[in-house]
Design an enzyme around this catalytic site. Structure first.
Site, mmCIF file in Angstrom:
data_model
loop_
_atom_site.group_PDB
_atom_site.id
_atom_site.type_symbol
_atom_site.label_atom_id
_atom_site.label_comp_id
_atom_site.label_asym_id
_atom_site.label_seq_id
_atom_site.Cartn_x
_atom_site.Cartn_y
_atom_site.Cartn_z
ATOM 1 N N ARG A 241 12.841 -15.728 -1.943
ATOM 2 C CA ARG A 241 13.980 -15.180 -1.492
ATOM 3 C C ARG A 241 14.317 -15.765 -0.338
ATOM 4 O O ARG A 241 13.756 -16.062 0.699
ATOM 5 C CB ARG A 241 13.626 -13.730 -1.316
ATOM 6 C CG ARG A 241 14.767 -12.715 -0.783
ATOM 7 C CD ARG A 241 14.121 -11.404 -0.781
ATOM 8 N NE ARG A 241 13.506 -10.580 -1.933
ATOM 9 C CZ ARG A 241 13.014 -9.532 -2.042
ATOM 10 N NH1 ARG A 241 13.262 -8.668 -1.089
ATOM 11 N NH2 ARG A 241 12.457 -8.995 -3.163
ATOM 12 N N SER B 35 17.168 -8.012 -4.073
ATOM 13 C CA SER B 35 16.652 -6.499 -4.171
ATOM 14 C C SER B 35 17.549 -5.757 -3.050
ATOM 15 O O SER B 35 18.954 -5.769 -3.381
ATOM 16 C CB SER B 35 15.326 -6.293 -3.711
ATOM 17 O OG SER B 35 14.773 -5.158 -3.615
ATOM 18 N N HIS B 36 17.055 -5.239 -2.039
ATOM 19 C CA HIS B 36 17.929 -4.422 -1.116
ATOM 20 C C HIS B 36 18.419 -5.507 0.115
ATOM 21 O O HIS B 36 19.049 -4.998 1.001
ATOM 22 C CB HIS B 36 16.997 -3.507 -0.396
ATOM 23 C CG HIS B 36 15.681 -3.999 0.286
ATOM 24 N ND1 HIS B 36 14.580 -4.182 -0.276
ATOM 25 C CD2 HIS B 36 15.489 -4.367 1.687
ATOM 26 C CE1 HIS B 36 13.793 -4.771 0.358
ATOM 27 N NE2 HIS B 36 14.365 -4.798 1.753
ATOM 28 N N LYS C 172 12.482 -13.280 -8.813
ATOM 29 C CA LYS C 172 11.331 -12.578 -9.385
ATOM 30 C C LYS C 172 11.037 -13.188 -10.600
ATOM 31 O O LYS C 172 11.636 -13.100 -11.707
ATOM 32 C CB LYS C 172 11.531 -11.067 -9.520
ATOM 33 C CG LYS C 172 11.704 -10.442 -8.318
ATOM 34 C CD LYS C 172 11.894 -8.865 -8.281
ATOM 35 C CE LYS C 172 12.131 -8.328 -6.960
ATOM 36 N NZ LYS C 172 12.113 -6.743 -7.037
ATOM 37 N N ASP D 199 17.208 1.221 -5.405
ATOM 38 C CA ASP D 199 17.710 0.081 -4.491
ATOM 39 C C ASP D 199 18.429 -1.073 -5.300
ATOM 40 O O ASP D 199 18.974 -0.781 -6.418
ATOM 41 C CB ASP D 199 16.251 -0.552 -3.873
ATOM 42 C CG ASP D 199 15.381 -1.156 -5.087
ATOM 43 O OD1 ASP D 199 15.692 -0.902 -6.273
ATOM 44 O OD2 ASP D 199 14.391 -1.881 -4.650
ATOM 45 N N ASP E 183 18.244 -3.688 -6.938
ATOM 46 C CA ASP E 183 17.760 -4.253 -8.150
ATOM 47 C C ASP E 183 17.358 -2.929 -9.156
ATOM 48 O O ASP E 183 16.915 -3.259 -10.319
ATOM 49 C CB ASP E 183 17.001 -5.554 -8.211
ATOM 50 C CG ASP E 183 15.593 -5.071 -7.610
ATOM 51 O OD1 ASP E 183 15.725 -4.185 -6.765
ATOM 52 O OD2 ASP E 183 14.637 -5.977 -7.613
ATOM 53 N N ASP F 174 14.814 -1.605 -9.375
ATOM 54 C CA ASP F 174 13.467 -1.060 -9.693
ATOM 55 C C ASP F 174 12.514 -0.065 -8.886
ATOM 56 O O ASP F 174 11.369 0.435 -9.437
ATOM 57 C CB ASP F 174 12.550 -2.480 -9.697
ATOM 58 C CG ASP F 174 12.501 -3.153 -8.077
ATOM 59 O OD1 ASP F 174 13.377 -2.589 -7.115
ATOM 60 O OD2 ASP F 174 11.396 -3.907 -8.158
ATOM 61 N N ARG F 175 13.118 0.424 -7.865
ATOM 62 C CA ARG F 175 12.593 1.564 -7.103
ATOM 63 C C ARG F 175 13.505 2.509 -7.269
ATOM 64 O O ARG F 175 14.859 2.528 -7.111
ATOM 65 C CB ARG F 175 12.415 1.332 -5.586
ATOM 66 C CG ARG F 175 11.651 0.232 -5.449
ATOM 67 C CD ARG F 175 11.066 -0.048 -3.961
ATOM 68 N NE ARG F 175 12.272 -0.848 -3.369
ATOM 69 C CZ ARG F 175 12.467 -0.677 -2.052
ATOM 70 N NH1 ARG F 175 11.831 0.093 -1.373
ATOM 71 N NH2 ARG F 175 13.399 -0.950 -1.443
ATOM 72 N N HIS G 124 7.518 2.058 -5.625
ATOM 73 C CA HIS G 124 7.614 1.352 -6.822
ATOM 74 C C HIS G 124 6.278 2.026 -7.855
ATOM 75 O O HIS G 124 5.397 2.783 -7.532
ATOM 76 C CB HIS G 124 6.611 0.059 -6.508
ATOM 77 C CG HIS G 124 7.732 -0.866 -6.171
ATOM 78 N ND1 HIS G 124 8.654 -1.653 -6.951
ATOM 79 C CD2 HIS G 124 7.850 -1.397 -5.004
ATOM 80 C CE1 HIS G 124 9.355 -2.511 -6.150
ATOM 81 N NE2 HIS G 124 8.902 -2.389 -4.889
#
Length: 477
Positions: free
Chosen positions: A16, A104-105, A114, A255, A257, A259-260, A349
């Site tokens: 990242r 992500s965020h 990832k 978020d 992407d 995933d949360r 998560h």
């Protein structure tokens, strides 16, 4: 970051950084070659699957990474736009290692990767990521020039959105629920792409008795409305207001992407991820028992920062609560070791055995919708017994010497008659046996910043505040 060092780009769990000064096409290609050499080839896989989120920099970085993989004679399946859990689905369903381009965020100028092995198994610092970084650096420096292959790998494009949606819907029965209205804040992230497919009929799925009120579904990697990070209370305000304005049964926030998943009840009040962990744990244990498992043989994993109510709820079902360190690689490893049906973290998560032990915010959302719709009470009432203890939330302090501050807190704690453990940072537990209310705290140092992260929970708000303030006074002195 110096010209040929990736130390600031390759983190403990993922890649990242900012584009293009830290992550550009040349770096992405080198990482693709290294991923092929360190993960894909040794795993015996014929290639990998690659997806990306809505950031403008994604397609060019994907192309460069794919070129690196193909240069090693390995094939690439490009799934295009997807959520991170959509990439995990592709890795599991196709039995291929995967690379998801997302930050992500993080703000618009960031991007990242990832990585996972086939069946969505994690790639972290100790499971290949450090070797990938080292090899990529040597390639960029010209110290290593991989031998040319006779036949480069091929590229194939594949749309898996409908398959992903159908797979998730097959894991949670929503057919008999009462009608619900849900406001969904996608934050201009990938939830705006996946929610219509999963909760709507666009993927050819049966219609659900769920009315979705969309908020910021337009894919926009500049995040024009608010950061796609629902962990920050400020980023939930639009959702909270919309839930009340629409008279909705609940609100969901994803978020960047997707995933949360974060949950807001019908009053516009946030529901803690620990409460959601306890709710889903009950459901997954009950399902395992209904399918013939002995409850004593069923395990659920949680990290050291989830509420004390989580192991209480798990153990009340007769199942085993397994406590582990914060972070997806630790959760996934413990789930695989114990064959756990479910795992949850304080950061929202949520991990599922039936999803290759990987995390998926969308599947967690389906469980919440099912639990709410299967009974008549509002969400606040449904969650009332799962919100037992006041908590501080994560409080960060900038420190010059994290180790010294931690030892000072330990010395204070020992005067309070606590139990000490160091599974992940410093955890102090006061069980209330001397007549004082129960409380616990965890103090963890950041891996990347000069920060100490404090979480406190207690039997009552006054005790939580007293412990929180006492520890912060020590840390910040």
């Amino acid at each position: 970051m110096t010209a040929r060092s990736l130390a600031d780009l390759v983190k403990a769990y993922d890649v990242r950084g900012t584009v293009p000064d830290q992550l550009d096409a040349e770096v992405a290609r080198a990482l693709g070659v290294a991923f092929a050499e360190v993960v894909i080839g040794p795993d015996g896989a014929p290639g990998c699957v690659i997806g990306h989120d809505m950031r403008d920099s994604g397609p060019a970085l994907v192309e460069a990474f794919a070129d690196g993989v193909c240069s090693r004679g390995l094939d690439v399946t490009l799934v295009g736009l997807c959520s991170t859990d959509g990439l995990y689905y592709a890795s599991g369903a196709l039995e291929l290692p995967g690379a998801m381009f997302t930050a992500s965020h993080n703000p618009a100028q960031y991007n990242g990767i990832k990585l996972c092995r086939s069946a969505a198994r994690p790639v972290g610092q100790d499971t290949g990521l450090a070797d990938i970084r080292t090899l990529a650096e040597r390639i960029l420096d010209g110290d290593v020039t991989p031998e040319a292959v006779a036949t480069p790998g091929s590229r194939t494009e594949r749309d898996l959105l409908a398959d992903y949606a159908g797979f998730l819907r097959g894991l949670v029965d929503l057919s008999g629920i009462r009608p619900l209205t849900v406001v969904v804040d996608a934050g201009n992230g990938m939830g705006g792409f996946t929610v219509p497919a999963v909760l709507g009929t666009g993927a050819g799925l049966p219609e659900l008795p769920i009315a979705v009120e969309p908020l910021y579904f337009e894919l926009d990697g500049t995040f024009p409305n608010h950061e796609a990070n629902p962990l920050e209370p400020e980023n939930l305000r639009d959702l909270q207001a919309a839930v009340v304005a629409h008279g909705a049964d609940l609100g969901l926030a994803f978020d960047g992407d997707a995933d949360r998943c974060f949950v807001v009840d019908e009053r516009g009040e946030p529901v803690s991820p620990s409460a959601i962990t306890a709710l889903i744990a009950r459901r997954e244990v009950a399902r395992a028992v209904a399918e013939g498992a002995d409850a004593a043989d069923v395990a659920v994993v949680h990290n050291v920062i989830t509420s004390a109510q989580v192991p209480e709820v798990i153990e009340a079902t007769g199942a085993r609560a397994v406590r582990t360190r914060v972070g997806h690689s630790f959760i996934k490893a413990e789930m695989a070791r114990h064959g756990a049906v479910f795992g949850g973290e304080h950061s929202a998560h949520y991990y599922f055995r039936d999803f290759w032990f990987a995390d998926t915010g969308m599947l967690a959302a389906l469980h919440v919708l099912a639990a709410l719709g299967e009974q008549p009470a509002p969400l606040s009432a449904l969650m009332a017994d799962l919100s037992r203890y006041p908590a501080s939330g994560e409080v960060n302090s900038t420190v010059s010497d994290a180790a010294a501050a931690t030892e000072a807190v330990l010395a204070w704690g020992e005067q309070q008659g606590v139990t000490v453990d160091r599974l992940d940072g410093l955890t102090l537990v006061h069980d209330g046996g001397d007549g004082d209310p129960m409380w616990w705290l965890n103090l963890r140092a950041s891996n990347t910043e000069p920060l100490l992260r404090l979480n406190v929970e207690a039997a009552d708000a006054a005790t939580m505040e007293r412990v929180r303030d006492a520890v912060l006074a020590i840390v910040r002195s």
